[in-house]
Motif scaffolding. Structure first.
Motif, mmCIF file in Angstrom:
data_model
loop_
_atom_site.group_PDB
_atom_site.id
_atom_site.type_symbol
_atom_site.label_atom_id
_atom_site.label_comp_id
_atom_site.label_asym_id
_atom_site.label_seq_id
_atom_site.Cartn_x
_atom_site.Cartn_y
_atom_site.Cartn_z
ATOM 1 N N GLU A 155 0.821 -1.212 0.000
ATOM 2 C CA GLU A 155 0.000 0.000 0.000
ATOM 3 C C GLU A 155 0.853 1.260 0.000
ATOM 4 O OE1 GLU A 155 -3.894 -2.033 2.155
ATOM 5 O OE2 GLU A 155 -2.707 -0.548 3.257
ATOM 6 N N TYR A 156 1.949 1.262 0.729
ATOM 7 C CA TYR A 156 2.824 2.428 0.734
ATOM 8 C C TYR A 156 3.529 2.590 -0.610
ATOM 9 C CZ TYR A 156 2.344 3.763 5.642
ATOM 10 O OH TYR A 156 1.853 4.221 6.842
ATOM 11 N N ALA A 157 3.748 1.474 -1.313
ATOM 12 C CA ALA A 157 4.392 1.547 -2.624
ATOM 13 C C ALA A 157 3.424 1.965 -3.721
ATOM 14 C CB ALA A 157 5.016 0.195 -2.979
ATOM 15 N N MET A 158 2.119 1.670 -3.544
ATOM 16 C CA MET A 158 1.137 1.929 -4.596
ATOM 17 C C MET A 158 0.257 3.146 -4.342
ATOM 18 S SD MET A 158 1.913 -0.592 -6.551
ATOM 19 C CE MET A 158 2.896 -2.079 -6.303
ATOM 20 N N ARG A 159 0.248 3.663 -3.123
ATOM 21 C CA ARG A 159 -0.656 4.751 -2.795
ATOM 22 C C ARG A 159 -0.411 5.954 -3.701
ATOM 23 N NH1 ARG A 159 1.261 7.094 3.059
ATOM 24 N NH2 ARG A 159 -0.746 8.140 2.769
ATOM 25 N N GLY A 160 -1.515 6.524 -4.179
ATOM 26 C CA GLY A 160 -1.411 7.734 -4.987
ATOM 27 C C GLY A 160 -1.032 7.504 -6.438
ATOM 28 N N ARG A 161 -0.760 6.260 -6.831
ATOM 29 C CA ARG A 161 -0.374 6.012 -8.228
ATOM 30 C C ARG A 161 -1.626 5.951 -9.102
ATOM 31 N NH1 ARG A 161 5.069 4.689 -8.675
ATOM 32 N NH2 ARG A 161 6.052 3.960 -6.737
ATOM 33 N N GLU A 162 -1.572 6.595 -10.245
ATOM 34 C CA GLU A 162 -2.728 6.656 -11.129
ATOM 35 C C GLU A 162 -3.025 5.294 -11.745
ATOM 36 O OE1 GLU A 162 -2.516 9.670 -14.032
ATOM 37 O OE2 GLU A 162 -2.435 11.324 -12.598
ATOM 38 N N ASN A 163 -4.314 5.029 -11.905
ATOM 39 C CA ASN A 163 -4.792 3.820 -12.582
ATOM 40 C C ASN A 163 -4.415 2.524 -11.864
ATOM 41 O OD1 ASN A 163 -5.991 5.307 -14.722
ATOM 42 N ND2 ASN A 163 -3.965 5.564 -15.633
ATOM 43 N N ILE A 164 -4.189 2.621 -10.565
ATOM 44 C CA ILE A 164 -3.923 1.432 -9.759
ATOM 45 C C ILE A 164 -4.843 1.442 -8.541
ATOM 46 C CG2 ILE A 164 -2.254 0.202 -8.320
ATOM 47 C CD1 ILE A 164 -0.034 1.193 -10.081
ATOM 48 N N ARG A 165 -5.585 0.347 -8.343
ATOM 49 C CA ARG A 165 -6.338 0.143 -7.110
ATOM 50 C C ARG A 165 -5.696 -1.015 -6.339
ATOM 51 N NH1 ARG A 165 -12.300 -1.357 -8.597
ATOM 52 N NH2 ARG A 165 -11.166 -2.585 -10.148
ATOM 53 N N VAL A 166 -5.733 -0.946 -5.023
ATOM 54 C CA VAL A 166 -5.195 -2.018 -4.186
ATOM 55 C C VAL A 166 -6.281 -2.500 -3.232
ATOM 56 C CG1 VAL A 166 -3.461 -2.707 -2.503
ATOM 57 C CG2 VAL A 166 -2.870 -1.054 -4.295
ATOM 58 N N PHE A 167 -6.591 -3.789 -3.304
ATOM 59 C CA PHE A 167 -7.504 -4.438 -2.363
ATOM 60 C C PHE A 167 -6.681 -5.461 -1.584
ATOM 61 C CE2 PHE A 167 -10.084 -2.848 -5.790
ATOM 62 C CZ PHE A 167 -11.224 -2.352 -5.159
ATOM 63 N N MET A 168 -6.459 -5.200 -0.294
ATOM 64 C CA MET A 168 -5.577 -6.053 0.493
ATOM 65 C C MET A 168 -6.361 -6.797 1.555
ATOM 66 S SD MET A 168 -2.504 -7.143 0.588
ATOM 67 C CE MET A 168 -1.872 -5.961 -0.604
ATOM 68 N N LEU A 169 -6.274 -8.127 1.502
ATOM 69 C CA LEU A 169 -6.978 -8.979 2.457
ATOM 70 C C LEU A 169 -6.075 -9.314 3.635
ATOM 71 C CD1 LEU A 169 -8.534 -9.322 -0.271
ATOM 72 C CD2 LEU A 169 -9.045 -11.655 0.451
ATOM 73 N N THR A 170 -6.614 -9.158 4.834
ATOM 74 C CA THR A 170 -5.886 -9.484 6.050
ATOM 75 C C THR A 170 -6.704 -10.460 6.888
ATOM 76 O OG1 THR A 170 -6.857 -7.689 7.338
ATOM 77 C CG2 THR A 170 -4.873 -7.180 6.081
ATOM 78 N N PRO A 171 -6.065 -11.345 7.651
ATOM 79 C CA PRO A 171 -6.809 -12.230 8.557
ATOM 80 C C PRO A 171 -7.276 -11.443 9.773
ATOM 81 C CG PRO A 171 -4.458 -12.622 8.772
ATOM 82 C CD PRO A 171 -4.615 -11.602 7.677
ATOM 83 N N ALA A 172 -8.574 -11.313 9.955
ATOM 84 C CA ALA A 172 -9.126 -10.446 11.006
ATOM 85 C C ALA A 172 -8.549 -10.805 12.382
ATOM 86 C CB ALA A 172 -10.648 -10.572 11.041
ATOM 87 N N GLY A 173 -7.995 -9.791 13.048
ATOM 88 C CA GLY A 173 -7.511 -9.957 14.409
ATOM 89 C C GLY A 173 -6.204 -10.704 14.551
ATOM 90 N N ARG A 174 -5.504 -10.966 13.439
ATOM 91 C CA ARG A 174 -4.297 -11.793 13.525
ATOM 92 C C ARG A 174 -3.018 -11.032 13.206
ATOM 93 N NH1 ARG A 174 -4.954 -18.097 12.666
ATOM 94 N NH2 ARG A 174 -7.105 -18.404 13.337
ATOM 95 N N MET A 175 -3.079 -9.710 13.203
ATOM 96 C CA MET A 175 -1.874 -8.916 13.026
ATOM 97 C C MET A 175 -1.647 -8.087 14.288
ATOM 98 S SD MET A 175 -1.984 -7.646 9.059
ATOM 99 C CE MET A 175 -3.229 -6.413 9.384
ATOM 100 N N THR A 176 -0.403 -7.604 14.459
ATOM 101 C CA THR A 176 -0.134 -6.774 15.627
ATOM 102 C C THR A 176 -0.811 -5.418 15.465
ATOM 103 O OG1 THR A 176 1.877 -5.726 14.764
ATOM 104 C CG2 THR A 176 2.123 -7.886 15.825
ATOM 105 N N GLU A 177 -0.925 -4.711 16.580
ATOM 106 C CA GLU A 177 -1.572 -3.394 16.555
ATOM 107 C C GLU A 177 -0.846 -2.447 15.610
ATOM 108 O OE1 GLU A 177 -2.995 0.167 19.628
ATOM 109 O OE2 GLU A 177 -1.716 -1.469 20.341
#
Length: 478
Positions: A155-177
């Protein structure tokens, strides 16, 4: 350089630019070069001079040129120069190497904007995507899965880039804060976070299911940033070369690498570098309690676990029981037998796994490919973090601690220096660090505001159709 799928017996050739945007092959396989370019002494000598005199970005361009012939060399140099810059990376060396003790070294891969080794590939991938999309006048919808660090790096690499959407799936509740805050705190119009009701493997399965729907993939220009995308592994090959150069003085000196891994992407890049002829002795696989890879390299049995049998650990980015990139290695280990790979990964893995213990290929894993393995537990992680901090004044994250623990076990059995690849900075895992040393890790100034940011995330069921509909409901805005 042409590329083929691990499951395509006809070996249909594909260009780099095509597989860059495609990610997964149409048959469900993964792309690899038709053959690996071979390094000679003069190339290694030149690369030493390039790294010393021109830096990491120039070295990256040299490596990429061996694999990419449909992007002009000058354009590749400009792409890597934009990807690997200081102070975006917190060291002018981009990937420094430090001596830990004895014959053990640390390769510092976490100097990037999200403090994780995934930045090494994602920053390059962002530049490659933008370049190729502009060249084609096209758009891209990135659908990925993350167990912790891939998501924020993408997301930090793709944010703000034209003609690119990012949909990122995460396992709910399984990452650190901290990991959740890094991702869910972004509010860019082309970034969409999805918390899936399941494990990382479930997220990964949904991504694969979406990629396997040929019509949906074509109509929505679906691409991948997970390590199923060949370009990510190619970017990672570069830091193996970098670390070897920084740890040796002559081209006949070998090193070994110990790599904490769950998805087999990071260490698969080491396999590729070794197949090219980079002087690598052993490739040491370090797992946590989710030890499907350690079990395979010890016994020859690849036993996939269910979501219910996948442990939630204090090195969460390795809480994986189906290692996507493992298919690439097995393809090579089986003499590139695409039909057999299609059976193993297209059929047998779905039924629970496969057994190669009686196969001739199993005997070659260590002898011909250099692979050995080891396992670490929560108690090992905490003890290693505490010991390294108290004795050496170095603070490492839990995943790197898994690697250091396993590397220490192999030191006596390995005649070459061992470079343990760091995976993230300790700040991302405050709870475990506090348990180990009695206090939270220091938060660098650039990360001070992350935890306070408002969170933006969509909760969805573990269902590929639901994710597809979410994608359709959020079209490109620019």
């Amino acid at each position: 350089m042409q590329y083929i799928s691990t499951r395509d017996s006809s070996k249909t050739p594909n260009s780099f630019s095509d597989i860059l945007l495609a990610g997964l092959a149409p048959d469900g396989g993964l792309f690899l070069p038709v053959e690996y370019p071979q390094l000679d002494d003069s190339t290694l000598t030149r690369w030493r001079d390039v790294l010393k005199n021109e830096g990491y970005a120039a070295l990256a361009a040299e490596v990429l040129q061996l694999f990419i012939d449909d992007i002009p060399a000058e354009d590749l140099k400009a792409i890597t120069a934009r990807a690997y810059t200081y102070p975006k990376f917190d060291s002018e060396e981009i990937v420094p190497v430090s001596h830990l003790e004895g014959e053990l070294f640390l390769g510092h891969l976490s100097q990037g904007p999200t403090a994780a080794f995934k930045d090494m590939a994602m920053q390059l991938l962002g530049e490659l995507f933008e370049y190729e999309l502009a060249r084609r006048g096209d758009s891209l919808t990135i659908v990925g899965a993350t167990s912790g660090d891939t998501g924020s790096s993408a997301e930090y690499a793709m944010r703000g880039r034209e003609n690119i959407r990012v949909f990122m799936l995460t396992p709910a509740g399984r990452m650190t804060e901290f990991q959740q805050a890094q991702m869910f705190g972004l509010d860019d119009p082309n970034i969409f976070n999805i918390a899936l009701d399941g494990t990382f493997d479930d997220c990964q399965d949904v991504v694969k299911a979406i990629s396997a729907d040929a019509d949906f993939k074509r109509e929505n220009r679906i691409g991948a940033v997970n390590s199923i995308n060949w370009a990510r592994l190619l970017a990672q090959v570069v830091y193996y070369v970098n670390c070897w150069i920084r740890t040796t003085e002559s081209n006949d000196e070998k090193v070994s690498f110990c790599v904490p891994t769950g998805n087999f992407g990071d260490i698969c890049a080491g396999h590729i570098a070794r197949q090219m002829g980079l002087p690598i002795d052993r490739l040491i696989v370090a797992t946590n309690e989710n030890d499907v890879l350690d079990e395979f390299f010890r016994t020859g049995t690849y036993r996939v676990r269910s979501s219910e049998d996948t442990f939630v650990t204090s090195s969460p980015s390795m809480d994986i029981s189906r290692a996507s990139n493992f298919e690439r290695f097995i393809f090579d280990a089986l003499g590139r037998d695409a039909q057999r790979v299609a059976d193993l990964f297209g059929t047998q893995v779905k039924a629970g796994g496969f057994d190669l213990s009686e196969d001739d290929a199993f005997e070659t894993l260590s002898r011909d490919f250099g692979f050995v393995s080891g396992k670490s537990t929560h108690a090992d992680r905490v003890a290693t973090i505490r010991d390294i901090h108290e004795r050496l004044g170095v603070l490492i994250d839990p995943h790197t601690a898994d690697g250091v623990k396993v590397a220490q076990e192999w030191t006596a059995q390995t005649e070459t220096p061992i470079i343990c690849l760091e995976t993230a900075l300790p700040v991302k895992f405050a709870e475990t660090i506090n348990e180990a040393i009695g206090r939270d890790p220091e938060v660098a100034e650039r990360f001070k505001d992350i935890l306070a940011a408002e969170r933006t995330v969509a909760d969805l069921p573990n269902d590929a159709e639901a994710v597809k509909q979410f994608i359709l409901d959020h079209p490109v805005e620019n």
